[in-house]
Motif scaffolding. Structure first.
Motif, PDB file in Angstrom:
ATOM      1  N   ARG A 114      -0.834  -2.414  10.585  1.00 37.67           N
ATOM      2  CA  ARG A 114      -0.302  -1.706  11.727  1.00 37.67           C
ATOM      3  C   ARG A 114       1.020  -2.332  12.191  1.00 37.67           C
ATOM      4  O   ARG A 114       1.600  -3.140  11.494  1.00 37.67           O
ATOM      5  N   LYS A 135      -3.055   3.461  15.111  1.00 36.49           N
ATOM      6  CA  LYS A 135      -2.943   4.916  15.126  1.00 36.49           C
ATOM      7  C   LYS A 135      -3.687   5.534  16.299  1.00 36.49           C
ATOM      8  O   LYS A 135      -3.275   6.561  16.835  1.00 36.49           O
ATOM      9  N   VAL A 151      -1.730  10.863  16.619  1.00 35.33           N
ATOM     10  CA  VAL A 151      -1.419   9.468  16.354  1.00 35.33           C
ATOM     11  C   VAL A 151      -0.721   8.901  17.579  1.00 35.33           C
ATOM     12  O   VAL A 151       0.115   9.566  18.197  1.00 35.33           O
ATOM     13  N   TYR A 160       2.745   3.708  18.184  1.00 37.54           N
ATOM     14  CA  TYR A 160       2.632   3.415  16.755  1.00 37.54           C
ATOM     15  C   TYR A 160       3.733   4.145  15.989  1.00 37.54           C
ATOM     16  O   TYR A 160       4.392   3.570  15.115  1.00 37.54           O
TER      17      TYR A 160
END
Length: 264
Positions: free
Chosen positions: A225, A241, A30, A34
């Motif tokens: 997000r 991600k 990931v 983020y």
């Protein structure tokens, strides 16, 4: 029988491909930005873009000028060298209620004029009232004016203001007091029913509302997000991600959808 065996083989193959892509997506790395920009809490208030907490979040998680510090479980915002306590953030309409920090029971901390003609924030109301804080005043002021409007401080804090007064703009004695005091600071307030004889400390504690100006986060947020900012290019970023995007995260089409059963 041969056709049934081939069909079963193809179905098994499709199931294998689906499982492979599902596992690869869930176990893939990931994006670090983020992960870093997960919202944090200070004093029960959720802090996310355009704000960020120094020491707990990276600067790219917020917009320039929206840095907060978490002190004694209170979010503190500095504007033009003044420290303000964040009472509440209204992300829906991009506004924030703040008040002067470190307000004691009587004595005022140092306060500077707050001018927001150009900058990141603006007053929510175009006709905001001010509390006039007058300092280094002459002792020749009439006794009644001194008694009623005088700012009382502990001896150790007398040097901050000297002989000081706090007066609202509609006070009939304001013009006279201005001629007797060397310094004036204008502190924005919301009166909300307080008149000329209102409690100035209570009004300062109540604070006032500002609206902020920053890149809009709605589209990125709608895609589930986290919003951020790239200082090097001075552009908004949507942290997804997989990697950062300019506006919103792009839906990833699975390769499984491209596979269709091939039946004889």
């Amino acid at each position: 029988m041969k056709h049934k065996s081939l069909s079963a083989l193809i179905s098994s193959f499709n199931l294998f491909v689906f499982t492979f892509f599902l596992l690869s997506e869930t176990t893939s790395c990931v994006d670090s930005q983020y992960e870093a920009c997960v919202p944090k809490k200070c004093g029960g208030q959720s802090i996310s873009y355009p704000f960020w907490i120094q020491g707990e979040q990276e600067s790219y998680c917020g917009y320039p000028g929206f840095e907060l510090t978490c002190q004694n479980n209170h979010s503190i915002l500095q504007i033009l060298e003044n420290n303000y306590t964040v009472q509440e953030i209204f992300y829906g309409n991009q506004s924030i209620r703040i008040s002067v920090s470190n307000l004691g029971s009587e004595c005022l901390p140092p306060i500077r004029n707050l001018s927001l003609e150009v900058g990141t924030f603006k007053f929510a109301s175009s006709d905001i009232p001010y509390l006039h804080i007058l300092s280094n005043c002459s002792l020749s002021l009439p006794g009644g004016l001194l008694d009623y409007n005088r700012i009382s401080c502990e001896a150790k804090n007398e040097n901050v203001w000297g002989l000081a007064l706090a007066m609202f703009g509609n006070n009939k004695n304001l013009s006279y007091a201005l001629g007797k005091c060397e310094t004036q600071v204008l502190a924005p307030v919301e009166l909300n029913g307080y008149d000329v004889i209102g409690d100035y400390m209570e009004v300062l504690r109540m604070g006032f509302v500002l609206q902020w100006k920053a890149s809009n986060c709605n589209e990125c947020k709608a895609s589930g997000r986290r919003c951020g900012f790239d200082a090097s290019s001075y552009q908004f970023r949507c942290f997804c991600k997989d990697r950062p995007h300019r506006g919103r995260c792009k839906t990833r089409k699975s390769s499984v959808s491209l596979l269709s059963p091939i039946l004889p």
